[in-house]
Enzyme design. Structure first.
Site, mmCIF file in Angstrom:
data_model
loop_
_atom_site.group_PDB
_atom_site.id
_atom_site.type_symbol
_atom_site.label_atom_id
_atom_site.label_comp_id
_atom_site.label_asym_id
_atom_site.label_seq_id
_atom_site.Cartn_x
_atom_site.Cartn_y
_atom_site.Cartn_z
ATOM 1 N N GLU A 1 -3.844 2.088 -7.399
ATOM 2 C CA GLU A 1 -4.204 3.201 -6.515
ATOM 3 C C GLU A 1 -3.239 4.356 -6.753
ATOM 4 O O GLU A 1 -2.161 4.399 -6.122
ATOM 5 C CB GLU A 1 -4.105 2.775 -5.048
ATOM 6 C CG GLU A 1 -5.061 1.689 -4.656
ATOM 7 C CD GLU A 1 -5.378 1.721 -3.158
ATOM 8 O OE1 GLU A 1 -6.551 1.699 -2.821
ATOM 9 O OE2 GLU A 1 -4.438 1.790 -2.341
ATOM 10 N N HIS B 1 0.846 -1.193 0.000
ATOM 11 C CA HIS B 1 0.000 0.000 0.000
ATOM 12 C C HIS B 1 0.889 1.253 0.000
ATOM 13 O O HIS B 1 1.921 1.285 0.665
ATOM 14 C CB HIS B 1 -0.924 0.008 1.223
ATOM 15 C CG HIS B 1 -2.026 1.012 1.075
ATOM 16 N ND1 HIS B 1 -1.805 2.352 1.280
ATOM 17 C CD2 HIS B 1 -3.313 0.881 0.702
ATOM 18 C CE1 HIS B 1 -2.945 2.996 1.038
ATOM 19 N NE2 HIS B 1 -3.871 2.134 0.684
HETATM 20 P P1 13P Z 1 -9.617 6.287 0.219
HETATM 21 O O1 13P Z 1 -10.778 5.502 -0.370
HETATM 22 O O2 13P Z 1 -9.883 6.802 1.582
HETATM 23 O O3 13P Z 1 -9.132 7.304 -0.757
HETATM 24 O O4 13P Z 1 -8.425 5.235 0.385
HETATM 25 C C1 13P Z 1 -8.055 4.467 -0.690
HETATM 26 C C2 13P Z 1 -7.090 3.462 -0.226
HETATM 27 O O5 13P Z 1 -5.983 3.806 0.138
HETATM 28 C C3 13P Z 1 -7.539 2.069 -0.158
HETATM 29 O O6 13P Z 1 -6.503 1.195 0.071
#
Ligand code: 13P
Length: 254
Positions: free
Chosen positions: A166, A90
């Site tokens: 992401e 992450h």
């Molecule tokens: P948010 O949905 O709060 O932007 O976070 C995304 C995330 O980091 C999921 O792993």
């Protein structure tokens, strides 16, 4: 293939009673809840339909799953706690804790060896996206190449490797106000990742999720695209009413 929605609770909520309340209210099929370590077992005990995921794993330890590693948690422990999935790489861990692609690569190996399904997070930071789409793709390709080094030759089954795209700048807590994600941008990158996995890494059919400020309001525009196999939801996964809406919309578009 049904769309799958992951709830990454991050370092929330603060009490077990709140955790159980959220878990019970969002216990649906094709959902995976990823609570902090202390809540894994009690949450598991309250889930009937949703799957359970951990947010991290330690890369070392004895094959038996133990060892002298203060503060760490092994894949064997996660499995025994009822987790089937583990989030690895992450951007918050990369950024805040200095996790490198080499560490992530080791974590993926131990997770797969422990029989966990990996959710590998990749995504470019704002300064790279500002240089354009090609720069973002080069960055993501480099992450994937390092993170999956010497892994895919071992015939990893596609279902055991999920990739979450992401973009760091789209995550609610690290948003860059000068950039806006569009469904087209996300689809482009997810297509690119799928092609790479198939051609370079010989894994066909892995699910690719999108994550970054997913809400009940924007999920439909994203999830309706056939390339996007689901979402990794942060903040909104802690709000049962909103998370339920997200789940319903994903189901409708599945
Ligand atoms: P948010 O949905 O709060 O932007 O976070 C995304 C995330 O980091 C999921 O792993």
């Amino acid at each position: 293939m049904r769309k799958i929605i992951f709830g990454n609770w991050k370092m929330n909520p603060l009490s077990l009673s709140e955790a159980l309340k959220i878990a019970k209210a969002t216990d649906f099929k094709n959902v995976v809840i990823c609570p902090p370590f202390p809540f894994l077992i009690p949450v598991k005990n309250h889930l009937r339909k949703a799957g359970l995921g951990a947010q991290d794993i330690f890369w070392g330890g004895l094959p038996t799953g133990g060892g002298a590693y203060t503060g760490e948690v092994s894949g064997v422990m996660l499995k025994k706690s009822g987790a089937s999935f583990v989030i690895i790489g992450h951007s918050e861990r990369r950024r805040v804790l200095g996790e490198t692609d080499e560490i992530i690569n080791k974590k993926i190996k131990v997770a797969l060896a422990a029989g966990l399904r990996v959710v590998l997070c990749i995504g470019e930071p704002a300064e790279v996206r500002k240089k354009g789409e090609t720069a973002a793709k080069i960055f993501v390709k480099s992450q994937l190449t390092k993170d999956l080094k010497n892994i895919l030759g071992r015939r990893v089954r596609a279902q055991n490797l999920i990739v979450a795209y992401e973009p760091v700048w789209a995550i609610s807590t690290s948003r860059d106000p000068k950039l806006t994600e569009t469904p087209e941008m996300i689809v482009q990158m997810i297509r690119f990742i799928k092609n790479l996995l198939g051609s370079k890494f010989k894994v066909q059919g892995s699910r690719i999720l999108y994550g970054g400020s997913v809400t009940a309001e924007n999920i439909e525009r994203i999830i309706k695209h056939k390339e996007i196999d689901g979402a990794l939801v942060g903040g909104a996964s802690l709000k049962p009413v909103e998370f339920k809406k997200i789940i319903q919309i994903a189901k409708k578009n599945g």
